[in-house]
Design an enzyme around this catalytic site. Sequence first.
Site, mmCIF file in Angstrom:
data_model
loop_
_atom_site.group_PDB
_atom_site.id
_atom_site.type_symbol
_atom_site.label_atom_id
_atom_site.label_comp_id
_atom_site.label_asym_id
_atom_site.label_seq_id
_atom_site.Cartn_x
_atom_site.Cartn_y
_atom_site.Cartn_z
ATOM 1 N N GLU A 151 26.023 73.710 -45.404
ATOM 2 C CA GLU A 151 25.724 72.850 -46.519
ATOM 3 C C GLU A 151 26.132 71.288 -45.865
ATOM 4 O O GLU A 151 27.278 71.154 -45.525
ATOM 5 C CB GLU A 151 26.135 72.956 -47.663
ATOM 6 C CG GLU A 151 25.764 71.872 -48.824
ATOM 7 C CD GLU A 151 26.326 72.568 -50.164
ATOM 8 O OE1 GLU A 151 25.954 71.497 -51.237
ATOM 9 O OE2 GLU A 151 27.103 73.328 -50.396
ATOM 10 N N CYS A 168 24.993 73.130 -53.269
ATOM 11 C CA CYS A 168 24.752 72.135 -54.480
ATOM 12 C C CYS A 168 23.676 71.069 -54.148
ATOM 13 O O CYS A 168 22.964 70.636 -55.023
ATOM 14 C CB CYS A 168 26.159 71.507 -54.999
ATOM 15 S SG CYS A 168 27.133 72.664 -55.723
ATOM 16 N N ASN A 175 20.334 78.296 -56.621
ATOM 17 C CA ASN A 175 21.617 78.364 -56.204
ATOM 18 C C ASN A 175 22.637 77.966 -57.447
ATOM 19 O O ASN A 175 22.633 76.996 -57.903
ATOM 20 C CB ASN A 175 21.839 77.160 -55.242
ATOM 21 C CG ASN A 175 23.353 76.910 -54.661
ATOM 22 O OD1 ASN A 175 23.941 77.811 -53.971
ATOM 23 N ND2 ASN A 175 23.923 75.847 -55.445
ATOM 24 N N GLU A 176 23.526 79.025 -57.754
ATOM 25 C CA GLU A 176 24.325 78.772 -58.980
ATOM 26 C C GLU A 176 23.872 78.170 -60.173
ATOM 27 O O GLU A 176 24.495 77.295 -60.787
ATOM 28 C CB GLU A 176 25.375 77.921 -58.281
ATOM 29 C CG GLU A 176 26.236 78.655 -57.198
ATOM 30 C CD GLU A 176 27.472 77.875 -56.849
ATOM 31 O OE1 GLU A 176 27.886 76.792 -57.330
ATOM 32 O OE2 GLU A 176 28.003 78.280 -55.673
#
Length: 847
Positions: free
Chosen positions: A60, A267, A398-399
Amino acid sequence: MASKRLRTGLTTGALIAGALVVAPPTVADPAVAETDYTLSVDAGATGPTIEETMYGVFFEDINHAADGGLYAELIQNRSFEFTTQDNASYTPLTGWREVSAGASGTAEVVDDDGRLNENNRNYLRLALNGDGGSADAGFGLANAGWGGIALTEGAGYDFSVWARTDQAATPLTVTLRDEHGAALAAPLTVEVTSGEWTRYQGTLTADATTDAGQVEVVAGGAGTVALDMVSLFPQDTFRDRPNGLRPDLAQAVADLEPSFVRFPGGCIVNTGTHEAYEAPDYPRERSFQWKETVGPVEERPTNHNFWGYNQSYGLGYFEYFQFSEDIGAMPLPVLPALVTGCGENQHTDDPELLQRHIQDALDLIEFANGPTDSTWGGLRAEMGHPEPFGLTHVAIGNEENLAEEFYANFEQFRAAIEAEYPEITVVSNSGPGSSGPLFDDLWRLNTEGGVDMVDEHYYNDPTWFLENNDRYDSYDREGPDVFLGEYASRDNTFYNALAEASFLTGLERNADVVKMASYAPLFAMEDSYQWHPDLIWFNNRESWPSASYEVQKLFSVNRGHEVVPSQASTTPIEQEPISGGIGLGTWLTSATYDDVEVTSADGETLFADDFSGGADRWSGNGNGSWQIVDGAYAQTDAGVEDALVIAGDTGWTDYDLKLTATKQSGEEGFLIAFGVQDTGNYYWWNLGGWGNTRSAVERGVNGARSPVLEGDTTTIEEGRAYDIEVQVRGREVTLLLDGQEWGSFTDDAVAEPFRQVVTRDQETGELIVKVVNAQDDAARTAIDLGNEVQVGDTAEVTVLQGDPEAVNTRTERPIQPETSTFEGVANAFSYTFPPNSVTFLRIPTEP
């Protein structure tokens, strides 16, 4: 076998301001204490198959992992697109400074119809006064990259720039210099001869080595010259790829022998708006959308990065696919599900936008795998890769914190992908934590929906990893496979690596459920990082592995093909009662506390403070603004994180804590600490945490926190006084809010320090015995391999050993593997595993 208390990082003694200073344990000497264990291996039996995909990496763009890191571009802000929306300190000229070579002028960044293209909107306009008085005079800018450009004597550097001029010709002189201004290469001169945007290029060869270099671009003459995409690229890139990667960082990843690369986040995938880049009113904070990152680099728009800086997209989807291929790894892209995560908690309720992103997912598969006569396969071919990349997995989301909304969108993505590309595995996820209501809801939805694979993420303290070695023992063997896409123990010491190694033995033992795992994050710039811990650290020239990297590499290159059943004895651990003082805290919140009282279980008052006499009995971690306000103790800064003050005695056990708390303003609620040893080691009741969306109890160990009770969706209102009570009895805790029991837990999980797994390498016939001994005692072990196989009398031994507090740094690498030969192997033999060690025994066998 002597009983003992497990090393957890918690200490005893009087509380002082800040963390207690604890002498680290010493590495064992020949007289070190030993504990006896047994290890039985059923060498003739076969357990779960370890998939080739078991160990991979997750990349990331965090900690400047891309620009300034893996992406080899040496100039910062090459297209003058930095803005305060990326970072409050940024301007379009961040990274640049004006220089004069005997002439004057002005430098201005403009956004007008004269731009290079609609995606690359800003450019630099140099207005030249022509007053130098010599042919060599000029005016321009210099750039020192990210804290200095690392230049190597004899190495070549390719310079390029897009430029146009209003003169018949404008000379540009490009020079490499050191921090004192001395030239480090023969100057390169290019003539800008067109009024239209044209790319100019040349090569400079450094004649000296420095870590503090800079590139200077000076324009001569008069008139106006426009510059954009000013680039300096080392000719030495990984696999000599154009627009390529920094060799040492790429090779460090390749040396892990990863089976997959998960990218680009994280994120950055699902935060910000999901709208597309559309000039001129484009959104600066967009989720990472793959189509923006392919094609010519000068036509890729830059974007705000969630982690607080600008991302150029020079490292885009084509480069990710190519890097994966270069290191023999499976690409695993992550696409936004139109439900934000990472604390944003928003759902895009726009069917048309959702369908556009679903089509983007289908187009991505075509870009990766489609024929050259397809639209997106054709673009891949134009970029230099006519052969398919062989994409097999795509992750959606994602999350996400909104379970129902995420899963509804996920189902639409999955249906569309499976209809057109049934061979593609579509990966879902289970949110940002290792447990709790959200985790349970997402696993329920994924299981009921027959999802193939679920991506789990969690970052916890090392004790949690030691306590949860058996986490996947009870997972449903008929349910979705597990992809552990992000995990780490919260620090970079060797003790963290030992805890992670212990956990990996549990992953391998459950290889029938856990199919893939990747530590996170991968990279961190030494002087500019947003997250810690990290696997590989770097500066502008050097890179070095963390202790966790050494663990990951050992497991990856020694994974074996199948698990061999084994069983080890355990360590008798004496659990002591929860002990410690108390604390009051806030996180991005202003709150007041009053009438704090601590009484023993038999009613004796241990501590009482109504703050009428001040707050001298409290000390803090230095965060926040604590003061007496209207007779109560207030933390008045709603913009600060982790503001904690503590009081009391570390020896307290079996007590009740009562207090009144009132939220004044801010994003969250209260942090009520108990069992406090210091400001890094405690339990706290996090009421109204995570953006005031839920409440839980966490345990802090040396500053790293893990959940011990996930709690519920309790939120905290402003201006309302809450009566809070915590009852501690032994290792049992009961929590009351306004007189009603809110929850309770018993913290009795055992952090077993001695763990093992055994695998078989089918190609060599070797048994690979992997043992983690995460304690200060050596582990004297009687190993029984049974009589089903014949074993050789020697084994190759690879060991990581050291002080548990040791940290690998740029200048020191105390944690490195050491390989030797052990000559005492038999079907039954003894071996002593060193204290604080990870050991791999490769034992040759015959049927």
